[in-house]
Design a protein around this motif. Structure first.
Motif, PDB file in Angstrom:
ATOM      1  N   ILE A 238       8.537 -81.640  35.464  1.00 10.06           N
ATOM      2  CA  ILE A 238       8.375 -80.446  36.290  1.00 10.06           C
ATOM      3  C   ILE A 238       6.987 -79.852  36.086  1.00 10.06           C
ATOM      4  O   ILE A 238       6.385 -79.955  35.018  1.00 10.06           O
ATOM      5  CB  ILE A 238       9.441 -79.377  35.958  1.00 10.06           C
ATOM      6  CG1 ILE A 238       9.399 -79.009  34.475  1.00 10.06           C
ATOM      7  CG2 ILE A 238      10.821 -79.850  36.342  1.00 10.06           C
ATOM      8  CD1 ILE A 238      10.332 -77.873  34.118  1.00 10.06           C
ATOM      9  N   ALA A 239       6.513 -79.230  37.153  1.00  5.39           N
ATOM     10  CA  ALA A 239       5.275 -78.466  37.091  1.00  5.39           C
ATOM     11  C   ALA A 239       5.560 -76.973  37.012  1.00  5.39           C
ATOM     12  O   ALA A 239       4.747 -76.210  36.490  1.00  5.39           O
ATOM     13  CB  ALA A 239       4.404 -78.766  38.311  1.00  5.39           C
ATOM     14  N   ARG A 240       6.744 -76.561  37.520  1.00  4.31           N
ATOM     15  CA  ARG A 240       7.080 -75.133  37.498  1.00  4.31           C
ATOM     16  C   ARG A 240       8.465 -74.911  36.899  1.00  4.31           C
ATOM     17  O   ARG A 240       8.593 -74.404  35.807  1.00  4.31           O
ATOM     18  CB  ARG A 240       7.001 -74.550  38.908  1.00  4.31           C
ATOM     19  CG  ARG A 240       5.614 -74.713  39.541  1.00  4.31           C
ATOM     20  CD  ARG A 240       5.498 -73.969  40.837  1.00  4.31           C
ATOM     21  NE  ARG A 240       5.558 -72.531  40.610  1.00  4.31           N
ATOM     22  CZ  ARG A 240       5.474 -71.632  41.570  1.00  4.31           C
ATOM     23  NH1 ARG A 240       5.342 -72.026  42.823  1.00  4.31           N
ATOM     24  NH2 ARG A 240       5.535 -70.353  41.293  1.00  4.31           N
ATOM     25  N   PHE A 241       9.531 -75.307  37.613  1.00  6.18           N
ATOM     26  CA  PHE A 241      10.879 -75.111  37.080  1.00  6.18           C
ATOM     27  C   PHE A 241      11.849 -75.991  37.846  1.00  6.18           C
ATOM     28  O   PHE A 241      11.541 -76.513  38.922  1.00  6.18           O
ATOM     29  CB  PHE A 241      11.319 -73.641  37.177  1.00  6.18           C
ATOM     30  CG  PHE A 241      11.111 -73.039  38.529  1.00  6.18           C
ATOM     31  CD1 PHE A 241      12.026 -73.226  39.542  1.00  6.18           C
ATOM     32  CD2 PHE A 241       9.977 -72.292  38.797  1.00  6.18           C
ATOM     33  CE1 PHE A 241      11.826 -72.676  40.791  1.00  6.18           C
ATOM     34  CE2 PHE A 241       9.766 -71.737  40.043  1.00  6.18           C
ATOM     35  CZ  PHE A 241      10.693 -71.931  41.044  1.00  6.18           C
ATOM     36  N   MET A 242      13.060 -76.147  37.288  1.00  6.57           N
ATOM     37  CA  MET A 242      14.126 -76.910  37.932  1.00  6.57           C
ATOM     38  C   MET A 242      15.460 -76.472  37.339  1.00  6.57           C
ATOM     39  O   MET A 242      15.515 -75.922  36.235  1.00  6.57           O
ATOM     40  CB  MET A 242      13.936 -78.421  37.735  1.00  6.57           C
ATOM     41  CG  MET A 242      14.111 -78.886  36.299  1.00  6.57           C
ATOM     42  SD  MET A 242      13.986 -80.686  36.103  1.00  6.57           S
ATOM     43  CE  MET A 242      15.457 -81.209  36.973  1.00  6.57           C
ATOM     44  N   VAL A 243      16.545 -76.715  38.096  1.00  2.00           N
ATOM     45  CA  VAL A 243      17.903 -76.429  37.627  1.00  2.00           C
ATOM     46  C   VAL A 243      18.500 -77.723  37.087  1.00  2.00           C
ATOM     47  O   VAL A 243      18.538 -78.735  37.784  1.00  2.00           O
ATOM     48  CB  VAL A 243      18.786 -75.861  38.754  1.00  2.00           C
ATOM     49  CG1 VAL A 243      20.204 -75.618  38.250  1.00  2.00           C
ATOM     50  CG2 VAL A 243      18.189 -74.564  39.286  1.00  2.00           C
TER      51      VAL A 243
END
Length: 285
Positions: A238-243
């Motif tokens: 990820i570069a930012r966020f994920m669930v």
């Protein structure tokens, strides 16, 4: 002549019909074989009536069962269709919720970038700070600290500035599969904004004396409650966020466990995050 007249008179008289025979009360059935053997048996009127009633009742019962079975099959098919529709709707709602969560995080990030100007900070050596603070100097933009959550406790992380954070951890019971469904938000907070790849684990820790063993997703050998083979974890990049979603199988009673720990490893094997959640605070019934 007299005899002839008398004979003619007697011949011209009409004989009265005799009494009609009564209807038979039973019948005799003869069965003749190919070799001429004859077998006979009698059927009485009550027996014929009883056989007729039995055959009629049997046919009625069979017809009732067939109609009932078809009705149950149709109802079962209709219920399956409704269940499939509800399941599809639930999955669609889950996807919409995740999309809404992603949009919310994007808006929060934009708001933070607007409200806070980038600044360079220099950290003091460890000797001049209280125990537990970082001692190495670092120069560069400092990312905003994540908002504190009362139901989360950070235990240990790898040395250096934090690069990842685990938020919004939730657990819910899946009675059909005898398992627990868990999910959490994995956020990249690397100060340099670098893309991070690695592996995640969720370990469910039992109560003392419960007789349960720790449960890990994905499965991996544990040592002192920690995964020993980080390569077996659930991959992320990820570069930012994920669930992140997971399933802890073989869990029939959630009350036998006290905490759930999320481990985040980099591809190099470095432990980036070790975060503990109290089960009774994150469990959704």
């Amino acid at each position: 002549m007299e005899n002839l007249s008398r004979d003619l008179a007697q011949g011209s008289q009409v004989k009265k019909p005799g009494h009609m025979h009564k209807a038979p009360r039973h019948w005799t059935v003869l069965l003749i074989g190919d070799l001429g053997k004859i077998v006979s048996f009698r059927l009485s009127k009550p027996l014929v009536l009883a056989l007729t009633v039995c055959v009629t009742a049997s046919l009625s019962i069979v017809i009732y069962w067939v109609v009932s079975y078809n009705s149950v099959c149709m109802e079962n098919t209709q219920l399956k269709k409704e269940l499939d529709t509800l399941t599809a709707g639930l999955k669609a709602a889950e996807r919409e919720r995740e999309k809404a969560l992603v949009r919310l995080m994007v808006l929060e990030g934009k708001a933070e970038q607007t409200d806070e100007a980038p600044a360079a900070t220099v950290q003091e050596p460890t000797a001049d700070k209280p125990e537990g603070e970082e001692g190495a100097k670092s120069v560069g933009p400092v990312s905003p600290a994540p908002a504190p959550e009362t139901r989360e406790t950070v235990q240990k992380v790898s040395p250096g500035p934090a690069r990842m954070s685990v938020e919004n951890f939730k657990i819910r019971q899946d009675p059909e599969d005898n398992a627990l469904k868990c999910e959490f938000l994995l956020r990249n907070i690397d100060p340099q904004g670098m893309k991070i790849s690695g592996h995640t684990f969720v370990v469910l820790n039992p109560k003392e004396g419960s007789g349960e063993s720790p449960k890990a997703f994905p499965w991996t050998p544990l040592k002192d409650g920690r995964p020993t083979l980080f390569q077996r974890g659930q991959r992320f990049s990820i570069a930012r966020f994920m669930v992140v979603h997971g399933t802890l199988t073989g869990v029939s009673a959630i009350d036998r466990f006290t905490t759930a720990t999320v481990y985040v490893y980099a591809n190099t094997g470095d432990l980036l995050v070790e975060k503990v959640f109290e089960v009774d605070k994150v469990f959704e019934s």
